[in-house]
Every structure is written in structure tokens, then in C-alpha cells.
Design a protein around this motif. Structure first.
Motif, PDB file in Angstrom:
ATOM      1  N   LEU A   8       1.105  -0.918  -0.204  1.00  0.00           N
ATOM      2  CA  LEU A   8       0.305  -0.081  -0.163  1.00  0.00           C
ATOM      3  C   LEU A   8       0.857   1.001   0.113  1.00  0.00           C
ATOM      4  O   LEU A   8       1.731   1.470   0.792  1.00  0.00           O
ATOM      5  N   ASP A   9       0.776   2.052  -1.088  1.00  0.00           N
ATOM      6  CA  ASP A   9       1.279   3.161  -1.295  1.00  0.00           C
ATOM      7  C   ASP A   9       0.759   4.464  -0.990  1.00  0.00           C
ATOM      8  O   ASP A   9      -0.399   4.664  -1.999  1.00  0.00           O
ATOM      9  N   ARG A  10       1.112   5.392  -0.693  1.00  0.00           N
ATOM     10  CA  ARG A  10       0.784   6.465   0.423  1.00  0.00           C
ATOM     11  C   ARG A  10       1.557   7.314  -0.033  1.00  0.00           C
ATOM     12  O   ARG A  10       1.341   9.216   0.412  1.00  0.00           O
ATOM     13  N   SER A  11       2.429   7.667  -0.832  1.00  0.00           N
ATOM     14  CA  SER A  11       3.035   9.222  -0.613  1.00  0.00           C
ATOM     15  C   SER A  11       2.575  10.088  -2.798  1.00  0.00           C
ATOM     16  O   SER A  11       1.260   9.588  -2.938  1.00  0.00           O
ATOM     17  N   PHE A  12       3.331  11.303  -2.734  1.00  0.00           N
ATOM     18  CA  PHE A  12       2.444  11.842  -3.376  1.00  0.00           C
ATOM     19  C   PHE A  12       0.838  12.473  -2.811  1.00  0.00           C
ATOM     20  O   PHE A  12      -0.063  12.841  -3.467  1.00  0.00           O
ATOM     21  N   SER A  13       0.298  12.396  -1.885  1.00  0.00           N
ATOM     22  CA  SER A  13      -0.631  12.905  -1.239  1.00  0.00           C
ATOM     23  C   SER A  13      -1.796  11.947  -1.693  1.00  0.00           C
ATOM     24  O   SER A  13      -2.835  11.957  -1.948  1.00  0.00           O
ATOM     25  N   ARG A  14      -1.459  10.564  -2.006  1.00  0.00           N
ATOM     26  CA  ARG A  14      -2.274   9.740  -2.665  1.00  0.00           C
ATOM     27  C   ARG A  14      -2.708   8.249  -1.402  1.00  0.00           C
ATOM     28  O   ARG A  14      -1.626   7.648  -0.408  1.00  0.00           O
ATOM     29  N   ASN A  15      -3.765   7.708  -2.747  1.00  0.00           N
ATOM     30  CA  ASN A  15      -3.760   6.144  -2.087  1.00  0.00           C
ATOM     31  C   ASN A  15      -3.903   5.183  -2.817  1.00  0.00           C
ATOM     32  O   ASN A  15      -5.104   5.038  -3.547  1.00  0.00           O
ATOM     33  N   CYS A  16      -2.800   4.258  -3.142  1.00  0.00           N
ATOM     34  CA  CYS A  16      -2.674   3.325  -3.829  1.00  0.00           C
ATOM     35  C   CYS A  16      -2.073   2.274  -3.567  1.00  0.00           C
ATOM     36  O   CYS A  16      -1.387   1.893  -2.591  1.00  0.00           O
ATOM     37  N   ILE A  17      -2.863   1.234  -4.471  1.00  0.00           N
ATOM     38  CA  ILE A  17      -1.828  -0.546  -4.523  1.00  0.00           C
ATOM     39  C   ILE A  17      -1.157  -0.305  -5.547  1.00  0.00           C
ATOM     40  O   ILE A  17      -1.530  -0.544  -6.947  1.00  0.00           O
TER      41      ILE A  17
END
Length: 309
Positions: A8-17
Motif C-alpha cells: 500500500l503506497d501513500r506517497s504524493f498524498s494519494r492512496n494506491c496499491i
């Protein structure tokens, strides 16, 4: 047999897998040695999910109208390519024609439901597959349900049959690895240890800042550092001469939430891609991916039809 990481990646103020994988495919010769077959094999896929009501199928016209619900899920595989791709093709066909028998348009697919479907399709496929030594595939399915991120880890082995584990929801503490990445525990243990160290450092450092904006900035820097760490570790694994089944370039896929749905986006490799410079399919109608290059911000990568791929 491939290297696949998922988190789970929360970089660049976003939420994505995010899922990353190498692009090498190999085969075993008569002496049992692994030989290079191809360095541009796609191992990351986005599958469309469409849910229809039985009454709305329009069978008299042999077509399916607009679904009452649709989304996309990510698929990553490790193992034997022909077998994995055949199972993915069957899953794609089924997921595009899900039918709700009693007209209840509130029904949505669940991660456990996806896993059960894959269990059945995979088991039936290998039941008629004669080369037992090729009964070896692993998948990571990923998606969002009601904006909650989830991952299904699935595998098939000759001695075990189909097995799956559902992680719903996942958090930033979860990290998944299959294929050669799963066999080489040292790589995964190194990433886990460094991610925990970054998390501890972030928690202690962020508290020192009084301004909210400064806290957010410092937090974002740590999250971005974590993402770059994972990608760099994967790239180092590609250069490992002792891993004959892992190599090529690093491909990357992201599953992103959009309301109650999700969509799959693919990122551009650092090296020349087989999809660069494609011809137009109609008047000024051609493929232009909206993507994020490895470790970079979002951007549009334009295709030039005049240049050869």
C-alpha cells in the motif's frame, strides 16, 4: 520464476496499491538449466469487473448492456507463464460477466469471492493439465472495496492444490512478495527491516515539528523514501547474476480508488518500452498512457507514431 512485490503506497498524498515485477521469462532445457526466453514479458494485468442483473442482460440481442456496477482489480503472477496467462484469461472472461439473479443491484464482489472463483478455475485448469512439473503458479490480486484496500495471495502447487489468503483491509505495514522474491527471504527481510526503521524515524521526527505543514512535508518525504527503497531493492535483484529467472526491466502497476470503484494504471519503465511509438488506429487516435515513471511524479508520456518502437 519472477520477482513480484506489492504494498500500500501513500506517497504524493494519494492512496494506491502498487505492484512491481520483472519482465524476464525463462525455460528449463533438457539438462535442467534455466535459459533466457524473453526480457519483455508482461506479468502485471488490470482486469475489468462488470456486474449485471439477469433481467437486464438483453439475451434476445446476444449482448450485455451497461452493468449496474463495474470496477478494476490488479493481477500479478509468478510461475509458469503459459499456465498463469491461461488462468488469467479465464478469470477475465468470468469477471466481465457477473450476473445477479434476483435483481439486487446492491450486491458487490468481495475479496473472498474473487479468491473462491480463482480457487475453482485454477483447480479445474490443472486437473486436465498433464505436465505436473508445471503445476506451479502464484498470483497477487489487489483492489479496493468501499475504498478499503485489499490483497489476495493465491498459489497452486502439485502437493497442495489451490491455496489462498485474504488480507482485507491491508495497511502500510503489509508487504507481499511472491516468486523468486518469496524464495529469497533475505530480500524480503531486508525490506521489512528498513521499512520499520523508516517508520520509527518518521514517527519520532514528525513530532518535533509544531507547524502542521512542516509535519505533512516531513511525513511525505519519509513515505517517498520508503517507496524508492522498495524499487531500488527490486532493481538490485534484477542485476543479481545468481537469479537466472529474474531480470529484464522493472514494470509497475497501481490500483487507485475512485469513489466506490477502482481503476488500474500502468507506469512507464525507465528503459525503452514495447508500447512506445505505436501507430494510430484512426484519425489522430492513438495510445498515449497517463502514467508515473519509476520514482517520478505523474506525467503524460506521448507516443510518436513516426518513430519506431
Amino acid at each position: 520464476m519472477t520477482l513480484v512485490f506489492c504494498w500500500l503506497d501513500r506517497s504524493f498524498s494519494r492512496n494506491c496499491i502498487t505492484s512491481i515485477a520483472d519482465t524476464r521469462s525463462a525455460y528449463q532445457d533438457g539438462a535442467g538449466e534455466w535459459q533466457l526466453l524473453n526480457e519483455t514479458t508482461t506479468k502485471l494485468f488490470g482486469l475489468g469487473v462488470k456486474c449485471h442483473t439477469f433481467d437486464g442482460l438483453g439475451l434476445e440481442h446476444y449482448r450485455a448492456p451497461d452493468p449496474y456496477f463495474e470496477t478494476e482489480i490488479g493481477f500479478a503472477f509468478a510461475g509458469y507463464c503459459f499456465e498463469a496467462l491461461s488462468i488469467i484469461a479465464l478469470m477475465r472472461r468470468c469477471l466481465s460477466r457477473l450476473v445477479q439473479m434476483d435483481g439486487n443491484t446492491e450486491v458487490r464482489p468481495t475479496p473472498e469471492g474473487y479468491a473462491r472463483l480463482l480457487d475453482t478455475i485454477g483447480t479445474r485448469y490443472f486437473a486436465s493439465h498433464r505436465r505436473r512439473e508445471h503445476h506451479l503458479v502464484s498470483f497477487l490480486m489487489s483492489g479496493f472495496s468501499d475504498q478499503k484496500p485489499w490483497v489476495v495471495e493465491w498459489s497452486y502447487r502439485p502437493q497442495e492444490g489451490a491455496r489462498h489468503q485474504v488480507f482485507d483491509p491491508i495497511t502500510t505495514d503489509n508487504f507481499f512478495a511472491i516468486g523468486d522474491a518469496g524464495k529469497h527471504k533475505k530480500t524480503q527481510e531486508t525490506i521489512d527491516a528498513m521499512r520499520k526503521a523508516i517508520s520509527r524515524h518518521r514517527s519520532g521526527l514528525v513530532k518535533r515539528f509544531k507547524e502542521i505543514d512542516e509535519r505533512k512535508l516531513e511525513d511525505a518525504r519519509h513515505v517517498d523514501a520508503e517507496k524508492r527503497l522498495i524499487e531500488r531493492t527490486a532493481l538490485e535483484s534484477l542485476d543479481d547474476e545468481f537469479k537466472q529467472t529474474v531480470g529484464g526491466v522493472l514494470q509497475k502497476m497501481e490500483v487507485k480508488p475512485m469513489g466506490d470503484k477502482a481503476f488500474v494504471d500502468f507506469c512507464k519503465d525507465d528503459e525503452a518500452d514495447i508500447l512506445d511509438g505505436l501507430p494510430m488506429v484512426g484519425s489522430n487516435l492513438g495510445y498515449i498512457p497517463l502514467n508515473e515513471s519509476m520514482g517520478m511524479g505523474s506525467q503524460v508520456q506521448e507516443s510518436n507514431p513516426e518513430e519506431a518502437p
